[in-house]
Every structure is written in C-alpha cells, then in structure tokens.
Design a protein around this motif. Structure first.
Motif: not given
Length: 736
Positions: A495-498, A509-522, A624-625, A632-639
């Motif tokens: 997984d390569f995500t930018n 108290d809340f951090a709100f973010s919005i942006g664009a994403e590129h993901k390469f999944l193999e 990406l289901d 564990g913690s900090h698992l990527i995507n939708n794991f």
C-alpha cells in the motif's frame, strides 16, 4: 523639674510602644525544606507578626507562598496533595498534547536532539513547566504585585547568576519566576532568565540570607535551617544528594557565623531524610513542628498580629472561569503569534474555564518548540478580567533523531528510525520521516505548516506491506475463484498512499482536515498463478479521491486509558481507479470510532468503544472493504482489530463493532486486562437491518500488559465461541 518629668514619661511611653521588627529566614534543602511548613504552623499558632520573609531555594518557595498570604496550616494541606513525581518529571497530561506530540510519546523509545551533526543533551531533567503552572495558579491573587515589598508580608529571595557566580537578590518582578529561579537546582531544573541574567539555585552562593535580611532593619530574626552537615557515602544515594554535598562544603563553614546572627534558631532533626524525600513529606513537616515547639517561650515574647493576634490566611477562591482580554506575547521570532495563540487555544476577549487555560499552556509547551513559557495574569485596568502577559523562549534545537522497536503478529519485527526537522522551509513547519527496517520495510513521511487556529497545510506519504493469510472474499472477484471453495489465501499486500490536506481546530478540541488522496494498492499471491504463470495479481490499482477527517482524543493514555473520550471519523470519496478506467463508478467509504474510559476505583478502569463503517455508491470493488480480526493499533486502510479471530478474517462492505475492556492495574504500570468484543460484518448490513441484530461474531480475551520505555509488552489469550478455538496475540513496543 516638671519639664524633665514630662520628657522622661514620653520617652518611657515610646519605649513601651516600640515593637521590634521580626524577620524570618528560610534556608534551602530540597524536600527537607518541607520542615519550614511545620515551623510556620507553630509561628502562626502563637500569632507572631512577621515583618519580612527571606528565603533560598525551597525556602524561597515556602517563604514566597507564606508572604503571599498562605498560612502554615494551608501550606500543610496544600503540600499533602501535590504529586511531586509529576512536578519533577515535568510529564504533561496526554490530552493537553498536540496530535503530533502524542505520536512522539507513543511511538519512539529514544529521542535525541541533533544539531550541527552532533547530539545535544538537554540542560536539565525538567523545564519546570508543571511547577510553574502550579505556582501561577496558587499565586494568582497577588499576580498584580510587581514589588515584593507590597506583598501581605514583604519578601525577597536569592538566586545565583550562573555566568559570573554572583548572588542576585530578587525583590521585584514576576513572583512565580523569581521563586522558580531561586529553586532551579542545577541539572534538575533548567536555568531561569530574568533581566537577561541566567539564574540557578540561590543555594549555590547563599543558602541562608540572614545578613541581607538584617540589612533591611530587622531587629529580631527567626531562622529555620534545614541544611545538613556532610553526608557519608551510605547517604549519597542520588545525583541531587551529591550536588547538595558539593555545595555544602562552603555552606557549612558559612553557617557557623550565620547562626550567631540569628536570634531564634530553629534546626529540625531531619538527618534521616534526603533532598528528594518528598514521599516522606509528613514526617519532615512534623520534624519542623517539633523543632519550633522547643522555641515557644521566646516566640511568645514577639509582637503579635492585630486585632486578634492571628495571622489572616489568604482567602483564595479557585476561579472556574477567567476572562482573557488583551494578550501580549514577547520573545517569539521563528514562531508566529498566530501559531502561539493556536497552541494556547486562546483568542483575545473571550471567557474560558481555568482548566482550558491550563490545558492550552500545556499544549504549547508540549510542542517542545520552546525552552520556556512564562506568563502572568494581571487584572485588566478598564474592564473585568485579566490581561495575559507572556514571554516565550524559543528552542534552538530544530532537529531530532528518534528510535523505536516493535514486534507483533502481523508486521513481525520492526526497528524504527526517525528524522524530525523543524523550521525547515517556513516558520511553524515540521518534517518527520519514519523508516521501519525489519521483516516488512515501511516508511511514513509527513510535512506540516502549522498555523494554529488558521488553516494549516500538510503533506503525507506512507508505504506499508505485509504477507498474511487473508479471507478470500476480500480479494477474489472472478466467479471461478469464488466457487473454488478457498477460505483463506496467502496474500502480499503493498500500500502506497499520499495526501495533500488542510486542517484546522474546530471547537477547540477537534482537529478537522480535508484533502486529496492518491493510493496505489497491490495484492498478489503465490497460491494461484496468472496467465503468464507468474504470481497471481488480484489487484494493482491507482486510486484518486478526496478525504476528510474529524478527530478528538482526550484519553489520558493511548494503550491503557482510564479516563477521557475519543472520536475519530473519516470519509473517503474515490473518484478514479486505474484498473477500471473510464468504466469506473465512484464510491465512498465512511467510518467512525468512538470511546469512553473512566475509573471505577484507583486500580480498576473500564473502556467502552464502538465503531462502524459502510460503503455507498458502486460496491463492486472489494479491495478497500472492511476486514476484521487480530489485535493492534495503527492498522492501515479499513483493517479493524477484532479479538478471537486472526487478522483479516471477517470481511464485508459494512460493519458495526463494540468492545468493553476492564483494566486492573495490579502493580504500578502492570495491567490485567479482561476484554470482550462483538460485531456484525457483511455486505450492506445497514440496508438489510442486520447492523441492529444480535452479533454474529464475538470474541473474548484475558491479557497481561506492562508499560516499558520502549512501549507496552502485551500477551493476550483470545477465544471465539463461534470458532470454538483460541488464538494467542503477542506484541512488544509502541505500535507504528
């Protein structure tokens, strides 16, 4: 004769009316200085009127509070509830730290300042921030007093100019800053800068300022001396003990003369205690009381307070909220005013709780971008509330090397190397690069231009990989493979995500973010072969889309929370897939995780969490289901971790999950954990109503965890009733 008789009578009357001025001098001595409180309780009980207070080091701290109006009895109550470990370690509450600083504390085992190609060690163990906050709170009623002779009892303290070794008398300015300078024991607390002088503990040059007190016109001096003679090797058990011993070489010689210039000399018997015996504070206070009681006869002869002979204690009512009017920030050069206020979470002319104010101060200090943050709250002249007068001292360190180590059942062994660079291109920016070496090479890069309350700009890039047996339903699309009867397949995931994003603070108290994403999944496997007889590739796809996130994290601890609330929500909108080309139909994935932790007793806490997610739009792409299983913690995507099942065992395009953890801290930093989790996961469970039915999947675990400097070490025995089998999970170190 009548004239002489009249003159004689007047002189006798003036003699009878004369009240000698009484001075009080308190020596330094670290934790032994708590004996001053016991002596003050006796002095107060006799109603003795003290006209001037002088102190050094701990004597300055106790003396400054006493001069501000606190009685000996109040000081006794106060020091019973202070956590001295927190003061000395300078550890900040987790909820007060920025998200990036939490990551630092919960990812890296070793952090080294690195400037000019060499490691630079800090000037002291503690910056004294928690101590400064405590005294600022306690001395708020006299925050407007800049001349210490105008305090309820006039006061001065002694510090040492570390550049020239000269004594400095502090009798004007910021009272909190002054007593901090007088008590800044070298190597334990960093020096304090006042009027461009670098100041440390006054005990280095004058640990008992009796002569300076007499020069102010005191007729009678009461002295409380908590200094020791020279200790033998058996009692030199800590670095502070050794430092005090070195300083005592000169002090003991000086005290022979100074005792003679003290009219009422009180010497508590505290030989059995050390300068860091804060956990034995009550015995030390009692020793001070016993020593003062031996001087009751002579103390009774001193002038008394009027009208009732009792010193009036400070009546300080804790403010639930404060109005901040004008805000003055001095000393910032590389960090803008907007950045400082954003970290303080403050705006001019607003009313906030005092707790929120303290949290903001902690938040600023937790950035580690400032060596010092000193402030005063002064009553506004023309309106109700306070003006905040603050001075920052920016850190000269802008580069850090950090290291970590970890093992778990998914990524296996990993060694973490980090380079952090601040102020790299712009003011307020920070670059962080993680490189993980081991069974699965990975990296994580982030660059952020932090603008506080304004929109901050950031870039993220990460690469993740692991090999694992996964559910065939997560990756198989072809009907022939779906009908093959395969349950699990050995899969290599890459997984390569930018991301490019902007973020801001929302409702403090809340951090709100919005942006664009590129993901390469193999995804590929060796179990199956493709048309060219190479490893079968289920998917090798570039995705383009948008991402938005809203996060609040007030847990007191990430791995073993005992209080606080947590929320993390994310929306991904996928607009393009290279594997589908022009036939691609966009889809979105929404997910959220929330939690609440609280203590049942001092030892027992529980943490309840609920999470869920669903896909909407085109649902034909399963890559990406959601996939539940593992720990564990900090698992990527939708794991999503799910105890009782192995990693990536349960799949679907929507799920709901809840969990409950009971955490019993059997010994300090050692935890017995009893956990249960329940879930429904399948395709379209929110359409079918299955999300609201009894759970299809359950899992339970009994575990043990211990906190170490490299992170938690955890062992969990898990069991699922549906499978009728158990799985062990084991991890070492912070997750990354």
């Amino acid at each position: 004769m009548l004239v002489f008789a009249t003159i004689s009578a007047e002189a006798q009357k003036r003699t009878q009316d004369y009240k000698p001025k009484v001075g009080l001098v308190l020596s330094g001595g670290g934790a032994k200085g708590l004996a001053h409180i016991g002596a003050l309780k006796v002095i107060d009980s006799l109603g003795v009127k003290v006209d001037y207070v002088a102190g050094t080091s701990m004597g300055a701290i106790i003396g400054g509070l006493y001069a501000a109006g606190y009685s000996g009895k109040q000081l006794d109550s106060l020091f019973q509830v202070i956590n001295f470990d927190d003061l000395l370690s300078d550890e900040l509450p987790r909820a007060s730290k920025t998200f990036s600083e939490r990551d630092n504390a919960e990812k890296y085992a070793v952090k080294l300042p690195f400037n000019n190609f060499s490691v630079k060690l800090p000037s002291a163990i503690s910056k004294g921030h928690n101590t400064y906050n405590l005294f600022s709170d306690l001395l708020m009623p006299v925050g407007d007093v800049d001349d210490f002779s105008k305090l309820p009892i006039p006061f001065f303290c002694v510090a040492t100019n570390v550049e020239n070794g000269m004594q400095v008398i502090l009798n004007k300015g910021n009272l909190v800053q002054s007593i901090m300078a007088s008590g800044a024991l070298p190597s334990l607390y960093q020096p304090v800068i006042i009027n461009d002088a670098v100041l440390v503990d006054g005990g280095v040059v004058n640990n008992y300022p009796v002569d300076e007190l007499r020069d102010l016109g005191m007729d009678v001096v009461i002295g409380v001396d908590v200094q020791d003679g020279l200790a033998d090797r058996e009692r030199l058990t800590s670095a502070p003990d050794v430092l005090f011993q070195i300083n005592n070489f000169r002090t003991i010689s000086d005290m022979r003369q100074k005792v003679r210039r003290t009219d009422i000399y009180i010497k508590p018997n505290i030989m059995d205690f050390s300068v860091i015996s804060f956990d034995e504070g009550q015995q030390i206070i009692d020793a001070g009381t016993e020593a003062a009681l031996t001087k009751v006869k002579v103390l009774k002869k001193l002038p008394k307070h009027k009208p009732n002979g009792v010193k009036l204690p400070l009546k300080y009512k804790y403010s639930d909220s404060i109005a901040i009017n004008e805000i003055q920030i001095k000393g910032n050069k590389d960090y803008t005013r907007a950045y400082v206020l954003g970290k303080l979470k403050l705006k001019s002319h607003e009313k906030i709780s005092y707790q929120d104010f303290n949290d903001g101060v902690n938040n600023l200090v937790a950035t580690n971008n400032f060596d010092a943050f000193e402030y005063q709250l002064k009553h506004s002249k023309d309106t109700v509330g306070f003006d905040l007068l603050a001075r920052v001292e920016e850190s000269s360190i802008d580069t850090y090397l950090k290291f970590g180590a970890h093992y778990d059942d998914l990524y296996k062994t990993g060694i973490l190397l980090n380079l952090t660079k601040k102020r790299m291109l712009f003011k307020n920016d920070e670059m962080s690069l993680d490189v993980i070496l081991g069974d699965n090479v990975r990296y994580d890069f982030e660059y952020l231009i932090d603008k506080g309350f304004y929109w901050s700009i950031g870039v993220k890039s990460r690469y993740n990989q692991f090999d694992k047996k996964v559910s065939a339903g997560l990756v198989l699309e072809e009907e022939s493979y779906k009908n093959s009867g395969l349950n699990k397949i050995d899969v290599k995931l890459r997984d390569f995500t930018n991301q490019f994003y902007v973020q801001t603070l929302f409702r403090r108290d809340f951090a709100f973010s919005i942006g664009a994403e590129h993901k390469f999944l193999e995804l590929e496997t060796e179990n199956l072969t493709g048309l060219d007889n190479n490893d079968y590739s289920f998917r090798s796809t570039n995705y383009l889309g948008l991402v938005g996130a809203l996060k609040m994290d007030q847990y007191d601890d990430f791995y073993f929370p005992s209080k606080g609330v947590y929320f993390d929500g994310q929306l991904n909108i996928y607009l393009y897939s290279s594997s589908e080309g022009s036939d691609f139909e966009n889809y979105s994935i929404a997910k959220a995780n929330m939690g609440y932790a609280t203590r049942i007793s001092n030892k027992l806490a529980f943490n309840y969490q609920a999470s869920g997610g669903f896909k909407f739009g085109d649902k034909s792409d399963p890559a990406l289901d959601f996939a539940l299983g593992g720990f564990g913690s900090h698992l990527i995507n939708n794991f999503v971790p799910f105890l009782g099942y192995d990693f990536v065992s349960l799949t679907g395009n929507s799920y709901v999950k809840s969990s409950l953890t009971f955490d019993y801290e059997i010994f300090k930093k050692q935890h017995i954990l009893l956990e249960g989790n329940w879930a429904n996961i399948d395709d379209d469970i929110f359409d079918s109503g299955e999300w609201f039915t009894l759970p299809d999947y359950t899992g339970y675990s009994l575990g043990y965890g211990v906190e170490t400097f490299i992170g938690p070490i955890q062992l969990k025995y898990t069991y699922s009733p549906e499978l009728g089998e158990s799985i062990w999970f084991f991890n070492v170190g912070f997750w990354f």
